[in-house]
Scaffold this motif. Structure first.
Motif, mmCIF file in Angstrom:
data_model
loop_
_atom_site.group_PDB
_atom_site.id
_atom_site.type_symbol
_atom_site.label_atom_id
_atom_site.label_comp_id
_atom_site.label_asym_id
_atom_site.label_seq_id
_atom_site.Cartn_x
_atom_site.Cartn_y
_atom_site.Cartn_z
ATOM 1 N N PHE A 287 0.830 -1.212 0.000
ATOM 2 C CA PHE A 287 0.000 0.000 0.000
ATOM 3 C C PHE A 287 0.863 1.262 0.000
ATOM 4 N N SER A 288 0.296 2.332 -0.563
ATOM 5 C CA SER A 288 0.943 3.638 -0.452
ATOM 6 C C SER A 288 0.667 4.198 0.951
ATOM 7 N N HIS A 289 1.354 5.303 1.277
ATOM 8 C CA HIS A 289 1.159 5.915 2.594
ATOM 9 C C HIS A 289 -0.311 6.291 2.810
ATOM 10 N N GLY A 290 -0.900 6.902 1.783
ATOM 11 C CA GLY A 290 -2.295 7.337 1.896
ATOM 12 C C GLY A 290 -3.244 6.165 2.108
ATOM 13 N N MET A 291 -2.973 5.065 1.401
ATOM 14 C CA MET A 291 -3.837 3.877 1.560
ATOM 15 C C MET A 291 -3.714 3.304 2.970
ATOM 16 N N LYS A 292 -2.477 3.302 3.483
ATOM 17 C CA LYS A 292 -2.289 2.807 4.856
ATOM 18 C C LYS A 292 -3.038 3.701 5.846
ATOM 19 N N GLN A 293 -2.959 5.009 5.592
ATOM 20 C CA GLN A 293 -3.632 5.947 6.487
ATOM 21 C C GLN A 293 -5.137 5.701 6.473
ATOM 22 N N ARG A 294 -5.671 5.464 5.266
ATOM 23 C CA ARG A 294 -7.118 5.203 5.162
ATOM 24 C C ARG A 294 -7.489 3.906 5.864
ATOM 25 N N LEU A 295 -6.578 2.914 5.777
ATOM 26 C CA LEU A 295 -6.849 1.642 6.452
ATOM 27 C C LEU A 295 -6.864 1.829 7.973
ATOM 28 N N VAL A 296 -5.950 2.669 8.465
ATOM 29 C CA VAL A 296 -5.927 2.934 9.911
ATOM 30 C C VAL A 296 -7.229 3.631 10.332
ATOM 31 N N PHE A 297 -7.736 4.522 9.488
ATOM 32 C CA PHE A 297 -9.036 5.159 9.749
ATOM 33 C C PHE A 297 -10.116 4.086 9.873
ATOM 34 N N ALA A 298 -10.105 3.149 8.914
ATOM 35 C CA ALA A 298 -11.120 2.088 8.926
ATOM 36 C C ALA A 298 -11.016 1.265 10.208
ATOM 37 N N GLY A 299 -9.780 0.943 10.594
ATOM 38 C CA GLY A 299 -9.570 0.155 11.807
ATOM 39 C C GLY A 299 -10.034 0.895 13.047
ATOM 40 N N ALA A 300 -9.788 2.210 13.089
ATOM 41 C CA ALA A 300 -10.178 2.988 14.267
ATOM 42 C C ALA A 300 -11.695 3.106 14.383
ATOM 43 N N LEU A 301 -12.381 3.124 13.244
ATOM 44 C CA LEU A 301 -13.838 3.293 13.281
ATOM 45 C C LEU A 301 -14.584 1.962 13.435
ATOM 46 N N LEU A 302 -13.878 0.868 13.172
ATOM 47 C CA LEU A 302 -14.527 -0.448 13.203
ATOM 48 C C LEU A 302 -15.256 -0.726 14.512
ATOM 49 N N PRO A 303 -14.645 -0.465 15.675
ATOM 50 C CA PRO A 303 -15.362 -0.779 16.921
ATOM 51 C C PRO A 303 -16.381 0.288 17.332
ATOM 52 N N LYS A 304 -16.711 1.208 16.464
ATOM 53 C CA LYS A 304 -17.649 2.300 16.746
ATOM 54 C C LYS A 304 -17.289 3.002 18.056
ATOM 55 N N PRO A 305 -16.140 3.649 18.119
ATOM 56 C CA PRO A 305 -15.734 4.276 19.386
ATOM 57 C C PRO A 305 -16.608 5.487 19.701
ATOM 58 N N LYS A 306 -16.753 5.766 20.993
ATOM 59 C CA LYS A 306 -17.469 6.993 21.381
ATOM 60 C C LYS A 306 -16.556 8.190 21.223
ATOM 61 N N LEU A 307 -15.250 7.910 21.391
ATOM 62 C CA LEU A 307 -14.254 8.978 21.293
ATOM 63 C C LEU A 307 -13.216 8.582 20.254
ATOM 64 N N LEU A 308 -13.019 9.448 19.270
ATOM 65 C CA LEU A 308 -11.996 9.179 18.261
ATOM 66 C C LEU A 308 -10.895 10.233 18.414
ATOM 67 N N VAL A 309 -9.707 9.750 18.759
ATOM 68 C CA VAL A 309 -8.576 10.663 18.934
ATOM 69 C C VAL A 309 -7.729 10.597 17.672
ATOM 70 N N VAL A 310 -7.491 11.746 17.072
ATOM 71 C CA VAL A 310 -6.808 11.771 15.777
ATOM 72 C C VAL A 310 -5.625 12.745 15.846
ATOM 73 N N ASP A 311 -4.441 12.211 15.545
ATOM 74 C CA ASP A 311 -3.236 13.058 15.564
ATOM 75 C C ASP A 311 -2.855 13.369 14.113
ATOM 76 N N GLU A 312 -2.971 14.604 13.731
ATOM 77 C CA GLU A 312 -2.625 15.039 12.371
ATOM 78 C C GLU A 312 -3.289 14.176 11.291
ATOM 79 N N PRO A 313 -4.601 14.269 11.148
ATOM 80 C CA PRO A 313 -5.320 13.351 10.262
ATOM 81 C C PRO A 313 -4.990 13.504 8.779
ATOM 82 N N MET A 314 -4.490 14.657 8.376
ATOM 83 C CA MET A 314 -4.365 14.901 6.945
ATOM 84 C C MET A 314 -2.992 14.541 6.379
ATOM 85 N N VAL A 315 -2.071 14.128 7.244
ATOM 86 C CA VAL A 315 -0.719 13.812 6.760
ATOM 87 C C VAL A 315 -0.787 12.660 5.751
ATOM 88 N N GLY A 316 -0.260 12.903 4.562
ATOM 89 C CA GLY A 316 -0.174 11.846 3.556
ATOM 90 C C GLY A 316 -1.437 11.638 2.744
#
Lengths: 563, 284
Positions: free
Chosen positions: B142-171
């Protein structure tokens, strides 16, 4: 996020003295054991001196094998794969200076262990025989060219391989050639039948023994040149072989200059190819890619897997199951681990071949059946400790930069470590059981002995595997991408020593009962056992489980303290 | 916890402090983040934003102070607190030897998501982040951007009440920017998810954040809506960039004193013979 290696400068201050202390202890024990062997050998008139000479020849030969193996692996690494090479080759550094610095680095890296732990054996020989002081001076003078010759050969081989062969898997090539060199020397050592020297009664006549002892160990090998130089000094008799001195000192010089000259013209080509190899295509990479593709869909495509997950219904997906699955997938798809499997096979073969020879010693009542049984347990325990050190100790460190996922996930670090332990213990258990069963069957131990050895090895494996994971968490190296290097770090040495203590404690505490049961099974008379013996045995069998729990907790606490 | 006892804020930080030796990375921060908001954390490089977010996600342990997530004290009941939290780091380090699907299944295991729910959400999230056709591919390709999108998917998978995001737009490419901004707003508005994000991209903060804090030298120096910050900074109609620069500007002496204090030389004035910085001191 996490401190990668040392927790604090305070811990760093303790590290060097601890390592020095352990090294000194090991040095002293090796010296004492070697001195004992030399003194005992010297009592065997008239073959004492010949026996010592033969044992020293074999020692030099074994060291040569180890040096060749480690130099080949190190040469590829320092000349072609080291991270700082990318920086160095772009600087205006004279080619000869770069070559010399890397040569010296390679020499020191691959030789210090042999120098450090080989010297007590040779010093013991001098003390045991009563050699004159100049023997020790000569010994130092001999060791320097002796360790430099393998470095010279290894740098030339590395240059040849990176220039000629498709260098796609340079690391694998290094390991392959190292193993080939080691295997050749293993065959040479085996042909000498060193175990017969343990037991002079195994010779049909004194004449046969003298013939074997006085035959040259090998021809044309640096170990033979070294022995030809030191033996006259050791026994203060005869003249030093000038031809051997010339060969010993001129060969490394010649290798160094030829290698430096060839590196001027061909090094950059080899270096460049080695870098291309990291990304390039070859039959091996094509095969690897095909294998990856197969392993990613071995249980069917994503849609099939989704259907399987859906079949769980409202049941949660298991955390432990996924931790284990993830570790296995990552391990099996890491091509750098594949060559390590060769090492495992080599260890198993060497173990079984050597063990068969030890049967001779058992038959002649040197060890005896009971001794052989315990020796086998200890040796198998050592293999299990070593394999756990190689494959389980780095398990936490290889999480690397992905470790954030575990830290922020709703699982305890204890559970994470248990996942590592359960996930990677299986293969070690299988290898341990394979070795203990095949070695015991090979020497015809009774079924009762086989079963007891199997049980003791199993509990040892369980405990030692947890220790490896736990200590790996206490001494993590998250920034080190090389699992093999992590497995030879300071923390791994500590784990190995303590792991062997646990193994030996279990063997000793179960000795009485296992010997009793072994004798009763074959209908022989046995020393009676009492409640205290059973209690000690049960405590011994429980020890690995207690150690497992304690080290997993210790590892988790240590990781937490680093946050 | 019953509904009546539900806390007002999903994140409560009380005198949170993180020291590395004598260096103070986060200096006694107190903060409350209300439910269902997109909450922005701004600040110059090295201000302490990432350290603060990493403490909230359990990646770092505070030296002092407490963190309460939805009523769960992170120091005492970290598993319960982490179960409610998703994290997206600035650099997407994930297991390269897993496929995208295996990664998401692994996350499902970590969060003990029921099988049926995971089987529904995994393809849904892969589709949202345009990774459907890469489900069986190894992440290392995967490219950096694809990995970043995958991490987004992983973070949202458990439907968190709180989503903590550090520099979301990098890459991420401009399309990815737009996707993420719209997604954050939708998650907060429609799913009552709280998004706590740190960013240097002021345009993102201006577009989607309901409330903002600005951190400097480990302390919170301003807090409020964009309008409130405008008033506080005296930049009446200014952009967030103008507000940010005004609030974080300091003269050389102020900066020296702040750095001296932060590096454990609390007697800063005696070293630089100047008064300490005149910020609000971290209490909000």
């Amino acid at each position: 996020m996490l401190k990668g290696s040392l927790r604090s400068s305070e811990e760093g201050r303790h590290r060097a003295p601890a390592f020095a202390g352990l090294s000194l202890l090991f040095w002293f024990l090796l010296y004492r054991a070697s001195l004992r062997v030399v003194e005992e050998a010297m009592k065997l008139d008239p073959v004492g001196e010949l026996l010592v000479q033969k044992l020293l020849s074999i020692t030099f030969l074994v060291f040569l094998g180890l040096l060749v193996f480690s130099n080949i692996v190190t040469a590829f690494s320092t000349f072609y794969l080291a991270d700082d090479m990318e920086f160095l080759v772009t600087r205006p550094i004279p080619k000869d200076a770069l070559f010399t610095s890397r040569f010296v680095e390679s020499l020191l890296q691959s030789s210090w262990v042999v120098l450090l732990f080989g010297m007590p054996i040779f010093v013991a020989a001098g003390v045991g025989v009563g050699a004159p002081p100049w023997f020790y001076v000569l010994l130092i003078a001999v060791m320097i060219p002796f360790v430099a010759i393998p470095t010279g050969i290894a740098t030339l081989l590395a240059l040849f391989v990176t220039n000629i062969l498709a260098a796609d898997r340079t690391r694998d090539a290094a390991l392959f050639f190292g193993l080939v060199a080691f295997s050749v020397l293993f065959v040479v050592v085996r042909a000498l039948q060193p175990e017969r020297l343990l037991n002079p009664d195994s010779f049909d006549s004194i004449g046969e023994m003298l013939r074997m002892l006085s035959a040259p160990t090998t021809a044309y090998l640096p170990s033979d040149w070294a022995i030809n130089v030191v033996i006259p000094a050791l026994f203060s008799s005869g003249a030093v072989d000038k031809w051997s001195i010339a060969l010993l000192f001129l060969t490394p010089l010649a290798l160094f200059f030829v290698s430096a000259w060839l590196h001027r013209g061909y090094y950059m080509r080899g270096y460049s190819k080695a870098q291309e190899g990291r990304h390039g295509r070859s039959v091996l990479t094509a095969f690897r890619d095909w294998l990856f593709k197969r392993t990613t869909t071995v249980r069917g495509s994503m849609d099939k897997n989704l259907a399987q997950i859906a079949a769980h219904g409202e049941r949660s997906i298991s955390t432990l199951g996924q931790l284990v699955r993830k570790d296995l997938s990552v391990f099996l798809r890491d091509a750098s681990q594949w060559s390590q499997l060769l090492v495992v096979v080599a260890i198993m073969v060497i173990y079984l071949v050597n063990f068969k020879y030890f049967e001779i010693a058992a038959n002649e009542n040197l060890l005896g059946d009971v001794g052989l049984f315990s020796f086998n347990l200890a040796a198998c325990g050592f293999v299990v400790v070593a394999l756990s050190g190689r494959f389980l100790f780095p398990a936490v460190s290889v999480e690397g930069r992905s470790f954030w996922m575990i830290l922020q996930a709703p699982i305890s670090l204890e559970r994470f470590l248990v996942g590592k332990w359960l996930g990677m213990m299986g293969p070690i258990v299988i290898i341990g059981q394979f070795i203990i069963w095949s070695s015991n069957l090979l020497v015809g131990q009774s079924l009762a002995n086989c079963l007891m050895a199997s049980l003791i090895t199993l509990v040892n494996t369980v405990g030692v595997a947890a220790m490896a994971v736990g200590f790996g968490a206490v001494y993590p190296q998250f920034h080190n991408p090389n699992a093999a290097k992590i497995a030879s770090s300071f923390g791994a040495v500590i784990y190995m020593i303590l792991g062997m203590f646990v193994v030996l404690a279990v063997i000793m505490s179960t000795f009485h009962v296992s010997t009793y049961l072994g004798h009763i099974y074959v209908g022989a008379s046995a020393r009676p056992i009492y409640a205290k013996h059973i209690l000690v045995t049960l405590t011994g069998l429980a020890l690995p489980f207690l150690v497992a729990t304690a080290t997993i907790r210790m590892g988790a606490a240590s990781l937490r303290s680093r946050l | 916890m019953t509904h009546a006892e539900k806390p007002r804020s999903i994140v409560v930080l009380d005198n949170l402090e993180k020291k590395y030796g004598k260096f103070t990375a986060v200096d006694k921060i107190s903060l409350e983040v209300p439910y269902g908001m997109v909450f922005g954390v701004l600040g110059p490089n090295g201000a302490g934003k990432t350290t603060t977010l990493r403490m909230i996600t359990g990646l770092l342990r505070p030296t002092a102070g407490s963190i309460i997530i939805d009523g769960h004290d992170l120091a005492k009941d970290d598993v319960a607190a982490k179960r409610l939290t998703g994290f997206i780091p600035d650099r997407p380090y994930v297991y390269d030897k897993l496929t995208a699907f295996e990664y998401l299944r692994f996350v499902s295991g970590l969060y003990q998501i029921p099988g049926k729910e995971a089987a529904e959400r995994i393809p849904e999230l892969l589709a949202t982040f345009e990774l459907s056709e890469w489900g069986d591919s190894l992440i290392e390709s995967f490219s950096h951007g694809m990995k970043q999108r995958l991490v987004f998917a992983g973070a949202l998978l458990p439907k968190p009440k709180l989503l903590v995001v550090d520099e979301p737009m990098v890459g991420l490419d401009p399309k990815g920017h737009r996707l993420i901004k719209a997604l954050f707003r939708r998650l907060a508005d429609e799913h009552d998810m709280t998004i706590l994000l740190s960013t240097h991209t002021l345009e993102v903060a201006e577009d989607i954040c309901d409330q903002l804090i600005i951190i400097n030298h480990g302390r919170i120096i301003a807090r409020g809506t964009l309008n409130e910050l405008r008033i506080e900074s005296g930049e009446g109609n200014g952009s967030l960039e103008a507000v940010f620069l005004r609030l974080t500007e300091e003269n050389v002496d102020e900066r020296r004193a702040a750095v001296a204090e932060r590096f454990g030389q609390g007697d800063g004035p005696s070293i630089f013979e100047e008064a300490p910085p005149t910020d609000t001191g971290g209490q909000v």
